[in-house]
Design a protein around this motif. Structure first.
Motif, mmCIF file in Angstrom:
data_model
loop_
_atom_site.group_PDB
_atom_site.id
_atom_site.type_symbol
_atom_site.label_atom_id
_atom_site.label_comp_id
_atom_site.label_asym_id
_atom_site.label_seq_id
_atom_site.Cartn_x
_atom_site.Cartn_y
_atom_site.Cartn_z
ATOM 1 N N PRO A 144 0.804 -1.234 0.000
ATOM 2 C CA PRO A 144 0.000 0.000 0.000
ATOM 3 C C PRO A 144 0.829 1.272 0.000
ATOM 4 O O PRO A 144 0.325 2.324 -0.425
ATOM 5 N N ASN A 145 2.065 1.225 0.480
ATOM 6 C CA ASN A 145 2.883 2.439 0.514
ATOM 7 C C ASN A 145 3.693 2.632 -0.764
ATOM 8 O O ASN A 145 4.516 3.555 -0.852
ATOM 9 N N ALA A 146 3.484 1.789 -1.783
ATOM 10 C CA ALA A 146 4.198 1.912 -3.059
ATOM 11 C C ALA A 146 3.338 2.668 -4.058
ATOM 12 O O ALA A 146 2.135 2.403 -4.185
ATOM 13 N N VAL A 147 3.965 3.617 -4.777
ATOM 14 C CA VAL A 147 3.272 4.428 -5.776
ATOM 15 C C VAL A 147 4.010 4.267 -7.104
ATOM 16 O O VAL A 147 5.195 4.602 -7.204
ATOM 17 N N MET A 148 3.327 3.755 -8.121
ATOM 18 C CA MET A 148 3.960 3.561 -9.432
ATOM 19 C C MET A 148 3.771 4.811 -10.274
ATOM 20 O O MET A 148 2.661 5.336 -10.408
ATOM 21 N N VAL A 149 4.877 5.293 -10.861
ATOM 22 C CA VAL A 149 4.865 6.481 -11.718
ATOM 23 C C VAL A 149 5.466 6.094 -13.061
ATOM 24 O O VAL A 149 6.616 5.644 -13.122
ATOM 25 N N HIS A 150 4.703 6.264 -14.130
ATOM 26 C CA HIS A 150 5.165 5.878 -15.459
ATOM 27 C C HIS A 150 5.842 7.057 -16.164
ATOM 28 O O HIS A 150 5.387 8.200 -16.067
ATOM 29 N N THR A 151 6.913 6.752 -16.860
ATOM 30 C CA THR A 151 7.506 7.738 -17.757
ATOM 31 C C THR A 151 6.625 7.849 -19.004
ATOM 32 O O THR A 151 5.824 6.955 -19.285
ATOM 33 N N PRO A 152 6.745 8.914 -19.796
ATOM 34 C CA PRO A 152 5.972 8.996 -21.044
ATOM 35 C C PRO A 152 6.352 7.865 -21.998
ATOM 36 O O PRO A 152 7.412 7.246 -21.878
ATOM 37 N N THR A 153 5.482 7.595 -22.961
ATOM 38 C CA THR A 153 5.752 6.572 -23.957
ATOM 39 C C THR A 153 7.008 6.933 -24.751
ATOM 40 O O THR A 153 7.194 8.074 -25.167
ATOM 41 N N HIS A 154 7.863 5.947 -24.970
ATOM 42 C CA HIS A 154 9.120 6.120 -25.698
ATOM 43 C C HIS A 154 10.001 7.204 -25.057
ATOM 44 O O HIS A 154 10.626 8.003 -25.751
ATOM 45 N N ALA A 155 10.030 7.252 -23.752
ATOM 46 C CA ALA A 155 10.874 8.233 -23.054
ATOM 47 C C ALA A 155 11.556 7.564 -21.871
ATOM 48 O O ALA A 155 11.638 8.141 -20.788
ATOM 49 N N SER A 156 12.042 6.352 -22.078
ATOM 50 C CA SER A 156 12.726 5.659 -20.992
ATOM 51 C C SER A 156 14.033 6.344 -20.609
ATOM 52 O O SER A 156 14.616 6.024 -19.577
ATOM 53 N N TRP A 157 14.505 7.302 -21.446
ATOM 54 C CA TRP A 157 15.703 8.063 -21.087
ATOM 55 C C TRP A 157 15.470 8.917 -19.841
ATOM 56 O O TRP A 157 16.430 9.399 -19.222
ATOM 57 N N LEU A 158 14.192 9.090 -19.462
ATOM 58 C CA LEU A 158 13.899 9.804 -18.221
ATOM 59 C C LEU A 158 14.059 8.914 -17.000
ATOM 60 O O LEU A 158 13.945 9.395 -15.873
ATOM 61 N N ASN A 159 14.304 7.627 -17.211
ATOM 62 C CA ASN A 159 14.442 6.672 -16.124
ATOM 63 C C ASN A 159 15.918 6.546 -15.746
ATOM 64 O O ASN A 159 16.738 6.087 -16.549
ATOM 65 N N GLN A 160 16.269 6.949 -14.546
ATOM 66 C CA GLN A 160 17.686 7.012 -14.168
ATOM 67 C C GLN A 160 18.357 5.645 -14.131
ATOM 68 O O GLN A 160 19.582 5.555 -14.265
ATOM 69 N N VAL A 161 17.596 4.568 -13.971
ATOM 70 C CA VAL A 161 18.224 3.250 -13.931
ATOM 71 C C VAL A 161 18.887 2.914 -15.266
ATOM 72 O O VAL A 161 19.792 2.082 -15.328
ATOM 73 N N GLU A 162 18.452 3.584 -16.338
ATOM 74 C CA GLU A 162 19.083 3.357 -17.637
ATOM 75 C C GLU A 162 20.558 3.793 -17.608
ATOM 76 O O GLU A 162 21.383 3.234 -18.321
ATOM 77 N N ILE A 163 20.872 4.782 -16.807
ATOM 78 C CA ILE A 163 22.274 5.196 -16.668
ATOM 79 C C ILE A 163 23.077 4.085 -16.008
ATOM 80 O O ILE A 163 24.202 3.776 -16.427
ATOM 81 N N PHE A 164 22.485 3.472 -14.984
ATOM 82 C CA PHE A 164 23.164 2.347 -14.337
ATOM 83 C C PHE A 164 23.343 1.190 -15.319
ATOM 84 O O PHE A 164 24.396 0.536 -15.336
ATOM 85 N N PHE A 165 22.338 0.914 -16.141
ATOM 86 C CA PHE A 165 22.462 -0.157 -17.133
ATOM 87 C C PHE A 165 23.594 0.129 -18.127
ATOM 88 O O PHE A 165 24.279 -0.788 -18.574
#
Length: 398
Positions: free
Chosen positions: A297-318
């Protein structure tokens, strides 16, 4: 017969400073350095013979540059403009070659995907633009305007109608803000995604370590040992990575990663944990949001825009994993791949610092303004003259 006297040289403070810098320069042309030293010696009262011996040049060279400086000052030490060989190609021919390079080969019915200099030279001759021309000449012509038709860059146009809203929400979370309110100390932001198809390539011959005047050598031939998916969750502000390896991606592997994170402190007792994810099938849409909230219940999912995974910081780690762990790929089995990824996770967490995220809400506003101007320009080109039209918004992006 009287001996001609050397020209008297008197330096202004500005010229003295510039000549000194040029005389001791390691980046200027050698000829310019020698000319500066000649003038400085002349200003110190040395004779032409003495200067020639000091600078190891002919005495006529000393006379020439001493006279040039006496007549023209510092600009006189520069080379005269030379006419050179007359150009073989007219400005019209040069412009036609550049225009052809700026067209897609398919538009000219040429069976190529992109131009090279030899291809352009051959086509220019075949079309009668020039009687003869070499690939190196084509290269020099294009270099004048930095035209490189042999290169290409991929891009994708924004088509998510809610791009600005979704991107702004993600950027606010990176700045520790949500719905206009700052996040508390017991609220966290986790960026998560999957890196698919990490193969185990067993090289037919062992990889050789670097040696004297030799780089690392990796055998080209290999045997495939399968592939796995690497799922990672990156705490944006704590710079801590949690990971999970699976045979494939899907809802179950993703929820396994979520379980691993959310059952640990401080996330288990946190007020809210925001999960930034893209629109992959494992966590797409409202169903994924409900599934996550139901389990935690304390988890909140937030989606990046379509075709904008570059906004996801984990991609830098990858990208770090790709450079430092996966490449070059030389693993005997998938177990070795998983062990290496797990060991790297521990190594990374020991020294990691948060990424310096530079794309700000102001940058997002500039991006949206450029897109709107681009749409307006396209509509103006497509609209028949004399017809009224309304400007399109982002919702009508192609």
């Amino acid at each position: 017969m009287p001996v001609p006297r050397a020209r008297q040289i008197t330096l202004t403070p500005t010229d003295r400073r510039k000549l000194k810098a040029l005389a001791y320069s390691h980046a200027a042309a050698y000829q310019q350095v020698i000319r500066a030293r000649i003038i400085r010696d002349a200003a110190h009262g040395y004779s032409n013979t003495k200067i020639a011996a000091r600078q190891q040049v002919h005495i006529d060279t000393v006379r020439y540059w001493r006279g040039r400086y006496a007549d023209e000052g510092l600009p006189g030490l520069a080379d005269r403009r030379r006419t050179g060989r007359p150009p073989r190609f007219t400005p019209v021919q040069v412009a036609e070659v550049k225009a052809m390079a700026c067209q897609l080969p398919a538009e000219l019915a040429v069976p190529l995907s992109r131009w090279s200099c030899p291809d352009l030279a051959h086509e220019a001759i075949a079309r009668g633009l020039v009687p003869a021309i070499s690939a190196s000449t084509i290269r020099r012509i294009l270099a004048a305007d930095t035209i490189k038709p042999w290169q290409h860059q991929s891009w994708i146009f924004i088509r998510d109608p809610d791009f600005a809203t979704k991107a702004s929400r993600v950027l606010d979370l990176y700045a520790r803000t949500y719905d206009g309110e700052p996040l508390g100390v017991d609220e966290y932001v986790v960026s998560s995604d999957e890196k698919t198809s990490i193969q185990a390539r067993c090289r037919c011959h062992p990889t050789l370590a670097p040696g004297v005047a030799r780089m690392m050598r990796v055998n080209h031939e290999y045997q495939r040992g399968g592939a796995l998916a690497y799922l990672a969750a990156y705490d944006v502000h704590q710079a801590h990575v949690f990971s999970h390896c699976s045979a494939k991606t899907g809802i179950i592997p993703f929820m396994t990663l979520v379980e691993k994170v959310m059952t640990q402190e401080p996330y288990a007792s946190a007020k809210r944990v925001f999960w930034v994810v893209d629109n992959g099938s494992s966590h797409r849409g409202q169903a994924a949001i409900g599934r996550l909230t139901k389990r935690f219940p304390n988890a909140v999912m937030v989606h990046t825009p379509t075709h904008a995974s570059w906004l996801n910081q984990v991609e830098i780690f990858f990208s770090i994993v790709q450079r430092k762990v996966v490449t070059p790929n030389d693993f005997t089995s998938l177990d070795q791949v998983e062990d290496r990824l797990t060991a790297f996770e521990q190594h990374y967490n020991a020294t990691a610092r948060p990424f310096r995220w530079k794309f700000t809400p102001a940058d997002l506003e500039d991006l949206m303004a450029r897109i709107e101007r681009h749409e307006q320009k396209e509509q103006n080109l497509q609209q028949p003259p004399g017809c009224d039209h309304q400007p399109a918004g982002l919702a009508h992006a192609a």
